[in-house]
Enzyme design. Structure first.
Site, PDB file in Angstrom:
ATOM      1  N   CYS A 138     -15.245  41.922 -27.562  1.00  0.00           N
ATOM      2  CA  CYS A 138     -15.493  40.659 -27.834  1.00  0.00           C
ATOM      3  C   CYS A 138     -16.851  40.298 -27.658  1.00  0.00           C
ATOM      4  O   CYS A 138     -17.854  41.141 -27.571  1.00  0.00           O
ATOM      5  CB  CYS A 138     -14.737  39.739 -26.904  1.00  0.00           C
ATOM      6  SG  CYS A 138     -14.957  39.549 -25.267  1.00  0.00           S
TER       7      CYS A 138
ATOM      8  N   ASN B   1     -17.502  39.954 -23.393  1.00  0.00           N
ATOM      9  CA  ASN B   1     -16.893  40.816 -22.478  1.00  0.00           C
ATOM     10  C   ASN B   1     -16.448  40.113 -21.212  1.00  0.00           C
ATOM     11  O   ASN B   1     -16.344  40.893 -20.084  1.00  0.00           O
ATOM     12  CB  ASN B   1     -17.432  42.061 -22.442  1.00  0.00           C
ATOM     13  CG  ASN B   1     -16.871  43.263 -21.461  1.00  0.00           C
ATOM     14  OD1 ASN B   1     -17.100  44.153 -20.656  1.00  0.00           O
ATOM     15  ND2 ASN B   1     -15.390  43.421 -21.965  1.00  0.00           N
TER      16      ASN B   1
ATOM     17  N   CYS C  27     -13.743  37.294 -21.242  1.00  0.00           N
ATOM     18  CA  CYS C  27     -12.663  36.670 -21.669  1.00  0.00           C
ATOM     19  C   CYS C  27     -11.564  37.415 -22.285  1.00  0.00           C
ATOM     20  O   CYS C  27     -10.911  37.950 -21.534  1.00  0.00           O
ATOM     21  CB  CYS C  27     -12.912  35.451 -22.229  1.00  0.00           C
ATOM     22  SG  CYS C  27     -13.765  33.950 -21.442  1.00  0.00           S
ATOM     23  N   ARG C  28     -11.763  37.429 -23.745  1.00  0.00           N
ATOM     24  CA  ARG C  28     -10.773  38.234 -24.496  1.00  0.00           C
ATOM     25  C   ARG C  28     -10.768  39.605 -24.156  1.00  0.00           C
ATOM     26  O   ARG C  28      -9.601  40.266 -24.024  1.00  0.00           O
ATOM     27  CB  ARG C  28     -11.132  38.041 -25.838  1.00  0.00           C
ATOM     28  CG  ARG C  28     -10.762  36.447 -26.247  1.00  0.00           C
ATOM     29  CD  ARG C  28     -11.381  36.237 -27.617  1.00  0.00           C
ATOM     30  NE  ARG C  28     -12.829  36.199 -27.546  1.00  0.00           N
ATOM     31  CZ  ARG C  28     -13.603  36.065 -28.794  1.00  0.00           C
ATOM     32  NH1 ARG C  28     -12.902  36.076 -30.133  1.00  0.00           N
ATOM     33  NH2 ARG C  28     -14.894  36.538 -28.771  1.00  0.00           N
ATOM     34  N   SER C  29     -11.719  40.454 -24.413  1.00  0.00           N
ATOM     35  CA  SER C  29     -11.682  41.777 -24.492  1.00  0.00           C
ATOM     36  C   SER C  29     -11.253  42.393 -22.796  1.00  0.00           C
ATOM     37  O   SER C  29     -10.380  43.241 -22.936  1.00  0.00           O
ATOM     38  CB  SER C  29     -13.081  42.435 -24.883  1.00  0.00           C
ATOM     39  OG  SER C  29     -14.063  42.090 -24.360  1.00  0.00           O
TER      40      SER C  29
ATOM     41  N   ASP D 244     -11.810  32.438 -28.926  1.00  0.00           N
ATOM     42  CA  ASP D 244     -12.527  32.459 -27.687  1.00  0.00           C
ATOM     43  C   ASP D 244     -12.224  31.425 -26.690  1.00  0.00           C
ATOM     44  O   ASP D 244     -12.573  30.376 -26.930  1.00  0.00           O
ATOM     45  CB  ASP D 244     -13.783  32.571 -28.012  1.00  0.00           C
ATOM     46  CG  ASP D 244     -14.684  33.132 -26.985  1.00  0.00           C
ATOM     47  OD1 ASP D 244     -14.256  33.124 -25.668  1.00  0.00           O
ATOM     48  OD2 ASP D 244     -15.691  33.600 -27.131  1.00  0.00           O
TER      49      ASP D 244
END
Length: 156
Positions: free
Chosen positions: A8, A11, A13-15, A124
């Site tokens: 993301c 690096n 939150c999402r990934s 995000d």
């Protein structure tokens, strides 16, 4: 060994959420000796930081470990070191293709692993604040990705 890198922007939150969830599923299936999982960001703002508190809270809620996960930036060698490089949104995928040069044939869009979704990318939560929505998409995509990898690579 099969290797998966989730990417993301920062690096945090999402990934890292996808890394933790996918790693959890891989362990549940007893495949940790056959599948390596990591995450990275296209930007370097948060290098060395743990996942965002909203990501940690959501993972804690489901009993999913994020131990050892620290933000890092995507490196050129990642394109040759990972079987699957999965961008969480269209901008990440575009940036990954630019970074990869000619070796971007292992770059994928995360939502493409979620059947029948209307989402074109994983929103995000840094901006939306909706970690529930992100978790639902991440858990669905990770489950289907693992099933695909097991089928394609004949893993038991």
């Amino acid at each position: 060994m099969i290797s998966v890198l989730f990417v993301c922007l920062g690096n945090i939150c999402r990934s890292p959420m996808a890394e933790a969830v996918f790693r959890h599923y891989v362990r549940e299936e007893g495949l940790d000796d056959q599948i390596r999982v990591d995450s990275a960001g296209t930007g370097d703002w948060h290098t060395g930081e743990p996942p965002h508190h909203g990501t940690r809270k959501k993972l804690d809620q489901y009993g999913i470990s994020y131990e050892g996960i620290r933000a890092r930036q995507v490196k050129k060698e990642d394109f040759s070191n990972f079987t699957y490089i999965i961008g969480m949104d269209n901008r990440n995928v575009e940036n990954l293709h630019k970074l990869s040069g000619n070796s971007g044939d292992n770059v994928y869009r995360f939502v493409d692993f979620i059947p029948n979704t209307t989402y074109t990318e994983v929103p995000d939560p840094w901006y939306t604040g909706n970690f529930d929505e992100t978790y639902e998409l991440v858990s669905a995509g990770c489950r289907h990705l693992l099933d695909k990898i097991k089928r394609e690579h004949h893993l038991e």
